[in-house]
Write a protein that holds these residues in place. Sequence first.
Motif, PDB file in Angstrom:
ATOM      1  N   ILE A  65      49.197  43.834  46.563  1.00 53.19           N
ATOM      2  CA  ILE A  65      47.849  43.561  46.034  1.00 53.19           C
ATOM      3  C   ILE A  65      47.697  44.185  44.642  1.00 53.19           C
ATOM      4  CG2 ILE A  65      45.360  44.044  46.383  1.00 53.19           C
ATOM      5  CD1 ILE A  65      46.453  41.834  48.241  1.00 53.19           C
ATOM      6  N   VAL A  66      48.160  45.418  44.507  1.00 57.38           N
ATOM      7  CA  VAL A  66      48.081  46.083  43.203  1.00 57.38           C
ATOM      8  C   VAL A  66      48.904  45.303  42.177  1.00 57.38           C
ATOM      9  CG1 VAL A  66      48.750  48.176  41.930  1.00 57.38           C
ATOM     10  CG2 VAL A  66      47.593  48.372  44.141  1.00 57.38           C
ATOM     11  N   PHE A  67      50.078  44.880  42.597  1.00 53.67           N
ATOM     12  CA  PHE A  67      50.945  44.132  41.680  1.00 53.67           C
ATOM     13  C   PHE A  67      50.268  42.826  41.230  1.00 53.67           C
ATOM     14  CE2 PHE A  67      54.006  40.630  41.253  1.00 53.67           C
ATOM     15  CZ  PHE A  67      54.700  41.069  40.135  1.00 53.67           C
ATOM     16  N   LEU A  68      49.689  42.103  42.188  1.00 50.75           N
ATOM     17  CA  LEU A  68      49.052  40.817  41.826  1.00 50.75           C
ATOM     18  C   LEU A  68      47.867  41.056  40.888  1.00 50.75           C
ATOM     19  CD1 LEU A  68      49.039  38.956  45.278  1.00 50.75           C
ATOM     20  CD2 LEU A  68      50.456  38.419  43.290  1.00 50.75           C
ATOM     21  N   LYS A  69      47.088  42.083  41.204  1.00 51.56           N
ATOM     22  CA  LYS A  69      45.922  42.369  40.342  1.00 51.56           C
ATOM     23  C   LYS A  69      46.393  42.748  38.948  1.00 51.56           C
ATOM     24  CE  LYS A  69      42.414  43.459  43.753  1.00 51.56           C
ATOM     25  NZ  LYS A  69      41.628  44.451  44.451  1.00 51.56           N
ATOM     26  N   ASP A  70      47.333  43.673  38.877  1.00 56.63           N
ATOM     27  CA  ASP A  70      47.812  44.124  37.560  1.00 56.63           C
ATOM     28  C   ASP A  70      48.301  42.942  36.725  1.00 56.63           C
ATOM     29  OD1 ASP A  70      47.259  46.674  38.079  1.00 56.63           O
ATOM     30  OD2 ASP A  70      49.332  47.359  38.360  1.00 56.63           O
ATOM     31  N   THR A  71      49.166  42.117  37.341  1.00 58.64           N
ATOM     32  CA  THR A  71      49.780  41.031  36.575  1.00 58.64           C
ATOM     33  C   THR A  71      48.719  40.088  36.028  1.00 58.64           C
ATOM     34  OG1 THR A  71      51.507  41.139  38.225  1.00 58.64           O
ATOM     35  CG2 THR A  71      51.643  39.314  36.687  1.00 58.64           C
ATOM     36  N   HIS A  72      47.778  39.683  36.873  1.00 55.80           N
ATOM     37  CA  HIS A  72      46.811  38.682  36.428  1.00 55.80           C
ATOM     38  C   HIS A  72      45.709  39.280  35.548  1.00 55.80           C
ATOM     39  CE1 HIS A  72      48.945  36.641  39.685  1.00 55.80           C
ATOM     40  NE2 HIS A  72      48.666  35.525  39.029  1.00 55.80           N
ATOM     41  N   LEU A  73      45.253  40.479  35.917  1.00 56.63           N
ATOM     42  CA  LEU A  73      44.164  41.080  35.131  1.00 56.63           C
ATOM     43  C   LEU A  73      44.646  41.515  33.743  1.00 56.63           C
ATOM     44  CD1 LEU A  73      42.189  43.108  37.840  1.00 56.63           C
ATOM     45  CD2 LEU A  73      42.033  40.696  37.252  1.00 56.63           C
ATOM     46  N   ASN A  74      45.896  41.939  33.666  1.00 55.61           N
ATOM     47  CA  ASN A  74      46.420  42.330  32.347  1.00 55.61           C
ATOM     48  C   ASN A  74      46.417  41.149  31.383  1.00 55.61           C
ATOM     49  OD1 ASN A  74      46.748  44.941  32.985  1.00 55.61           O
ATOM     50  ND2 ASN A  74      48.945  44.801  33.443  1.00 55.61           N
ATOM     51  N   ILE A  75      46.654  39.970  31.902  1.00 52.31           N
ATOM     52  CA  ILE A  75      46.627  38.796  31.021  1.00 52.31           C
ATOM     53  C   ILE A  75      45.201  38.574  30.511  1.00 52.31           C
ATOM     54  CG2 ILE A  75      46.937  36.269  30.950  1.00 52.31           C
ATOM     55  CD1 ILE A  75      49.359  36.664  32.755  1.00 52.31           C
ATOM     56  N   ILE A  76      44.230  38.706  31.389  1.00 52.44           N
ATOM     57  CA  ILE A  76      42.838  38.551  30.949  1.00 52.44           C
ATOM     58  C   ILE A  76      42.522  39.572  29.854  1.00 52.44           C
ATOM     59  CG2 ILE A  76      40.407  38.811  31.686  1.00 52.44           C
ATOM     60  CD1 ILE A  76      41.269  37.643  34.391  1.00 52.44           C
ATOM     61  N   LYS A  77      42.961  40.819  30.113  1.00 50.42           N
ATOM     62  CA  LYS A  77      42.643  41.888  29.146  1.00 50.42           C
ATOM     63  C   LYS A  77      43.324  41.672  27.794  1.00 50.42           C
ATOM     64  CE  LYS A  77      41.661  44.999  32.901  1.00 50.42           C
ATOM     65  NZ  LYS A  77      42.293  45.855  33.883  1.00 50.42           N
ATOM     66  N   GLN A  78      44.480  40.993  27.831  1.00 58.36           N
ATOM     67  CA  GLN A  78      45.175  40.686  26.567  1.00 58.36           C
ATOM     68  C   GLN A  78      44.332  39.763  25.687  1.00 58.36           C
ATOM     69  OE1 GLN A  78      49.007  38.764  26.281  1.00 58.36           O
ATOM     70  NE2 GLN A  78      49.673  39.874  28.088  1.00 58.36           N
ATOM     71  N   TYR A  79      43.603  38.876  26.331  1.00 60.19           N
ATOM     72  CA  TYR A  79      42.919  37.833  25.567  1.00 60.19           C
ATOM     73  C   TYR A  79      41.448  38.097  25.329  1.00 60.19           C
ATOM     74  CZ  TYR A  79      47.060  34.950  26.182  1.00 60.19           C
ATOM     75  OH  TYR A  79      48.336  34.479  26.136  1.00 60.19           O
TER      76      TYR A  79
END
Length: 470
Positions: A65-79
Amino acid sequence: MKYVVIKFGGSNLKSREDLFRIIKVLKSYDRPVIVVVSALYGITDRLNDALRRIQKSRKEIKEIIVFLKDTHLNIIKQYIDESEKQKELCKRIEVRIEELEKKFKGINYFGEVPDFVHDWVLSFGERLSSLLLCSLLNVFGIDATEALPEDIGLITDGIFNNACIDFEASIPTVQKTLSENKTYIIPGFYGVSKEGKVTLLGRGGSDYSAAAIARCVQAESLDLWKDVSGFSSVDPQILNNAIPIKKLNYSEAAELSYFGAKILHPQTVEPLLHHSIPLRIFNINTFSGELQPVTYIADTKVITPSIIKSVTYSDDFAILELNGPGVGIKPGIMAEVTTILNEYDINIKSIITTQTKIKLLLSKSDIDKGYQLAKSLHLITLDEIKTEDDISLIAVVGEGILNQPGIAARTFQAVFTRGINVRLISAGASDVAIYFIVSKNDKIQAVKAIHEEFFCNIEKLNIKEEINEI
Ligand code: ASP
Ligand code: MG
């Protein structure tokens, strides 16, 4: 106006520039399109792995769960810098991930993963990437709506993990739900059975999803955006003088994919045949604003001077050999063996028979099971059952291959002069392909020999370092 169906792969959303490239691509169509996405790179494998671990250990739930959140949320934060917007998008993704978390707890509690749960969980790679892409596009001013396969009625035959689309059931519902002339973002890789259960379309199946949707809406074209340069005369990882292929027909593309070219899911062309929908492959890394495909696939047959358009290979073949006097003429043996393999969902990739031998080509991962099943039949007409799995299959593909005298002779001559032993040959089953089996160690040399014979002047060859495992 007809729709164009577009598919983006999982590696199209990695770096900060990637989203802006996607936006540029979408804008270049200048009209609403249907977009199919696959999961972010590596996510499907991670989900698969997590399923296995979670059955035994509860702490694995947190990890994935942490991995999925990190991967997807980091992309949002990039943009997205604006904190309110960022929070809102992150929340949407988190809510979807929480759905998954609940199922994971159930899996851990029961210690089992039924087929329908397996498929439902693995579909989340795509469900997350579609939500992510759609939300980001909206923020950057592209009016897009997420449409899930269950909502548009993309109906399958109900086979878990390897389903096919039921077009009779899907066409009316998909056409009706995608009729609003707006841009839709659809997760690939799955459809739903008539009973509403999620069923996966096989690994790499988002290409097939996109083709199926293209057929349902009778699209103008199916455009696959990849980060490689389409089909070529040989795998560019083996030889750096690979020649890009500009045009292929459907059968050539299907055979090349079936025999190992990793550009397309092998079933992708099948839905396109019905309305002769062209399949265009684009390289997103070289996109300059013009919609110029690297490979164009349609029903026109093109015969080139070399006849052969490509030489390809696959390591995912193994031989199940049934020996006995007269197996080739005794009725029933083949039927018994194929029936039992079928009962256990083992796909037979090819069969070659003689008077005393039947050779079945299976996937490497099925060979041990296939052997056990064949043994379990206790067929008295069989003296011996053997397997071979240290093999590779090599295929040469091109329109006109069977009609033009000498192509097969040149192919095998090229291989024999390198001292390579050919273990099995099949020609004639396909109009556009000849394939043969060699020992896995000889694969690279055989591919190079054939490529040299048909495409180059030996002296000018600039051979890259040999790589044995690709
Ligand atoms: N995500 C799925 C897979 O990895 C489907 C796809 O990528 O097309 O197999
Ligand atoms: Mg893929």
